[in-house]
Design a protein around this motif. Structure first.
Motif, PDB file in Angstrom:
ATOM      1  N   ALA A 144      21.647  24.153 -18.334  1.00 25.85           N
ATOM      2  CA  ALA A 144      21.835  22.939 -19.231  1.00 25.85           C
ATOM      3  C   ALA A 144      23.535  22.955 -19.573  1.00 25.85           C
ATOM      4  O   ALA A 144      23.874  22.248 -19.865  1.00 25.85           O
ATOM      5  CB  ALA A 144      21.011  23.530 -20.418  1.00 25.85           C
ATOM      6  N   GLU A 145      23.874  24.266 -19.607  1.00 28.50           N
ATOM      7  CA  GLU A 145      25.534  24.387 -19.986  1.00 28.50           C
ATOM      8  C   GLU A 145      26.217  23.726 -18.860  1.00 28.50           C
ATOM      9  O   GLU A 145      27.272  22.834 -19.188  1.00 28.50           O
ATOM     10  CB  GLU A 145      25.870  25.917 -20.109  1.00 28.50           C
ATOM     11  CG  GLU A 145      27.099  25.934 -20.364  1.00 28.50           C
ATOM     12  CD  GLU A 145      27.716  27.352 -20.516  1.00 28.50           C
ATOM     13  OE1 GLU A 145      28.917  27.699 -20.693  1.00 28.50           O
ATOM     14  OE2 GLU A 145      26.912  28.275 -20.338  1.00 28.50           O
ATOM     15  N   ASP A 146      26.080  24.001 -17.889  1.00 29.68           N
ATOM     16  CA  ASP A 146      26.757  23.334 -16.500  1.00 29.68           C
ATOM     17  C   ASP A 146      26.478  22.034 -16.379  1.00 29.68           C
ATOM     18  O   ASP A 146      27.462  21.082 -16.023  1.00 29.68           O
ATOM     19  CB  ASP A 146      26.393  23.773 -15.177  1.00 29.68           C
ATOM     20  CG  ASP A 146      26.916  25.348 -14.980  1.00 29.68           C
ATOM     21  OD1 ASP A 146      27.904  25.795 -15.686  1.00 29.68           O
ATOM     22  OD2 ASP A 146      26.491  26.164 -14.198  1.00 29.68           O
ATOM     23  N   LYS A 147      25.622  21.449 -16.914  1.00 27.86           N
ATOM     24  CA  LYS A 147      25.269  19.943 -16.820  1.00 27.86           C
ATOM     25  C   LYS A 147      25.930  19.365 -17.962  1.00 27.86           C
ATOM     26  O   LYS A 147      26.821  18.372 -17.545  1.00 27.86           O
ATOM     27  CB  LYS A 147      23.652  19.631 -17.198  1.00 27.86           C
ATOM     28  CG  LYS A 147      23.357  18.217 -17.643  1.00 27.86           C
ATOM     29  CD  LYS A 147      23.007  17.494 -16.661  1.00 27.86           C
ATOM     30  CE  LYS A 147      22.616  16.072 -16.992  1.00 27.86           C
ATOM     31  NZ  LYS A 147      22.143  15.260 -15.768  1.00 27.86           N
ATOM     32  N   VAL A 148      26.276  19.729 -18.759  1.00 28.15           N
ATOM     33  CA  VAL A 148      26.874  19.371 -20.231  1.00 28.15           C
ATOM     34  C   VAL A 148      28.553  19.395 -19.743  1.00 28.15           C
ATOM     35  O   VAL A 148      29.181  18.149 -19.976  1.00 28.15           O
ATOM     36  CB  VAL A 148      27.002  20.269 -21.386  1.00 28.15           C
ATOM     37  CG1 VAL A 148      27.860  19.573 -22.426  1.00 28.15           C
ATOM     38  CG2 VAL A 148      25.465  19.992 -21.960  1.00 28.15           C
ATOM     39  N   TRP A 149      28.929  20.421 -19.068  1.00 27.50           N
ATOM     40  CA  TRP A 149      30.342  20.280 -18.478  1.00 27.50           C
ATOM     41  C   TRP A 149      30.473  19.345 -17.314  1.00 27.50           C
ATOM     42  O   TRP A 149      31.388  18.594 -17.523  1.00 27.50           O
ATOM     43  CB  TRP A 149      30.723  21.819 -17.937  1.00 27.50           C
ATOM     44  CG  TRP A 149      30.611  22.911 -18.880  1.00 27.50           C
ATOM     45  CD1 TRP A 149      30.140  24.017 -19.112  1.00 27.50           C
ATOM     46  CD2 TRP A 149      31.893  22.914 -20.047  1.00 27.50           C
ATOM     47  NE1 TRP A 149      30.412  24.808 -20.246  1.00 27.50           N
ATOM     48  CE2 TRP A 149      31.428  24.224 -20.806  1.00 27.50           C
ATOM     49  CE3 TRP A 149      32.619  21.855 -20.709  1.00 27.50           C
ATOM     50  CZ2 TRP A 149      32.246  24.438 -21.842  1.00 27.50           C
ATOM     51  CZ3 TRP A 149      33.452  22.364 -21.690  1.00 27.50           C
ATOM     52  CH2 TRP A 149      33.163  23.633 -22.135  1.00 27.50           C
ATOM     53  N   ARG A 150      29.524  19.135 -16.648  1.00 30.72           N
ATOM     54  CA  ARG A 150      29.634  18.061 -15.668  1.00 30.72           C
ATOM     55  C   ARG A 150      29.731  16.475 -16.097  1.00 30.72           C
ATOM     56  O   ARG A 150      30.271  15.954 -15.579  1.00 30.72           O
ATOM     57  CB  ARG A 150      28.541  18.230 -14.621  1.00 30.72           C
ATOM     58  CG  ARG A 150      28.480  19.528 -13.900  1.00 30.72           C
ATOM     59  CD  ARG A 150      27.593  19.273 -12.524  1.00 30.72           C
ATOM     60  NE  ARG A 150      27.306  20.219 -11.662  1.00 30.72           N
ATOM     61  CZ  ARG A 150      26.663  20.318 -10.419  1.00 30.72           C
ATOM     62  NH1 ARG A 150      25.931  19.262 -10.327  1.00 30.72           N
ATOM     63  NH2 ARG A 150      26.473  21.469  -9.801  1.00 30.72           N
TER      64      ARG A 150
END
Length: 464
Positions: free
Chosen positions: A222-228
């Motif tokens: 979920a964190e990487d999704k936000v960064w992307r």
């Protein structure tokens, strides 16, 4: 006296320069030519991260905001009156006229930092496309199960060597042929990428998509999704930005009807055409690849290998020309500064007439040394951080808020003498603040992406 007579006879404009003949249609053409660039290839990836709803909404929102603020800029071509005032030939000149010296310096820092940074992005883009050509040929000969990974570094070095030679072109006015070729090829690879994506969708081989974009799971936290998502905002901002050349475009327009009215019409037509093309490219690309949409959409195709190779060849040709179009203004400002500091220096200013075969040109030691050093440094940076999406996103984020939103709004407020804390003033500042937040999130997302990639890959050893 000569200028007055020429003005009366209709040979020159009110500033003594040759009569301008451009109109809203030619300005629209310039806008479309400028925005069809490397950023288009990253839009499918951005759509994949945002999903259908947010992706389409974001592109339309950027289009609406850009049209509004570029229309404000159109009124600032002349100072202080938008119809009969004195012309501003550059963005920085307009900022200085309306907002003063401090903002003039700030504008210059942003504009020239972005121009210098784009040379790094274009070096990465060209190497990515050259590797894609080699991979397409490799897969075609050895089969799609073959190991076809190659280092970007030799291609970046070769591209850098070519740019060292091209960088010795004395000034921007001698780049018309290079810019024309670059513009033509940019349309070529944009349509090839869209066509290849559409063919995948029509053939029924398209991958599953989602209204919310890439799915959170074992491969994506979920964190990487936000960064992307944050980084994708920068990709869209870069693709939709033509602020660095808007005054150059306006300076081609005839005065009847007034330049600002013609430019506003061109902004609407140009941004509308741009947005339709962006939605088609990003939509087809996402529909073709789904969650696995590549950062550069052309690198996701291997067959028909000749068409893939042609599309990537177009990208490389475009990058060769676009690099110089962006670098020359940066070269000029540095060399003008050196001339002001050391006006008597032969090393800085002396030109040596030179003949190479049938070619005659002027040779300057300072230009040779400093431009060569600049190209070497930009190539080394590209080799150290060859991450297509993140670099383009960072460049888009850096330029969006200051050049597309902040300066146009502040110049409009000063021009129209809008009083503080009035409803209109508050609404304009709110728009500026919201776009500032978008820029900050895109910058943070891009920097985070670059940081993550640097942890995954050793510097100078990236292979794709």
């Amino acid at each position: 006296m000569v200028i007055t007579r020429a003005l009366m006879e209709g040979e020159v404009d009110d500033d003594g320069r040759a009569k301008r003949t451009g109109n809203s249609l030619t300005a629209t053409t310039h806008i479309i030519t400028v925005v069809i660039g490397a950023g288009v290839l990253a839009l499918a990836y951005a759509m994949a991260q945002l999903g259908w709803i947010a992706g389409i909404a974001t592109m339309i929102a950027f289009a609406v905001i850009s049209t509004f603020t570029y229309n404000l800029v159109a009124d600032c071509y002349r100072f202080p009156d938008p119809i009969i005032g004195k012309r501003n030939y550059t963005y920085m000149q307009a900022v200085k006229a309306y907002l003063g010296g401090t903002m003039y310096v700030f504008c210059g820092l942003v504009q020239y930092t972005k121009l210098a940074g784009i040379t790094v992005g274009y070096t990465i883009t060209s190497a990515t496309s050259l590797v894609a050509i080699k991979k397409a040929i490799c897969f075609h000969k050895e089969g799609h199960q073959a190991y076809c990974k190659f280092s970007n570094n030799p291609f970046m070095i070769g591209f850098g060597i070519l740019q060292i030679f091209l960088s010795q072109i004395p000034n921007f006015h001698e780049l018309t042929w290079l810019s024309t070729i670059a513009a033509i090829t940019s349309f070529g690879y944009a349509f090839i990428a869209s066509g290849l994506s559409l063919s995948v969708v029509i053939s029924g081989k398209g991958q599953p998509t989602s209204i919310t974009g890439t799915r959170i799971g074992p491969e994506l936290s979920a964190e990487d999704k936000v960064w992307r998502v944050f980084s994708s905002l920068g990709n869209i901002a870069l693709a939709a930005n033509y602020s660095t050349v808007i005054f150059d475009i306006m300076d081609t327009l005839k005065s009847d009807p007034p330049e600002n009215k013609q430019m506003k019409k061109a902004n609407v037509m140009g941004v509308t055409a741009m947005t339709i093309l962006f939605l088609l490219c990003s939509g087809f690309g996402y529909a073709a690849f789904g969650d696995h949409t590549p950062g550069n959409i052309l690198t996701g195709f291997y067959e028909p290998f000749w068409l893939v190779a042609l599309g990537n060849t177009f990208v490389v040709i475009h990058m060769v020309g676009a690099y110089q179009v962006m670098a020359q203004p940066f070269y000029r400002i540095v060399e003008m500064g050196a001339n002001m500091v050391w006006p008597e220096s032969d090393f800085i200013n002396k030109e040596y007439p030179t003949k190479l075969g049938n070619i005659r040109f002027n040779f300057n030691l300072f230009r040779l040394i400093w431009r060569t050093i600049f190209v070497i440094l930009s190539t080394i940076l590209a080799m150290a951080m060859p991450f297509f999406n993140e670099i383009l996103s960072l460049l888009g984020a850096i330029g969006f808020w200051p050049l597309v939103v902040f300066f146009p709004i502040q110049m409009h407020i000063r021009q129209r003498q809008i009083k503080k804390r009035t409803l209109k003033w508050c609404m304009l500042q709110l728009l500026s603040f919201m776009c500032f937040i978008v820029t900050v999130t895109a910058v943070v997302g891009s920097v985070h992406g670059i940081s993550q990639d640097l942890h995954k890959y050793k510097v100078f050893t990236y292979r794709q």
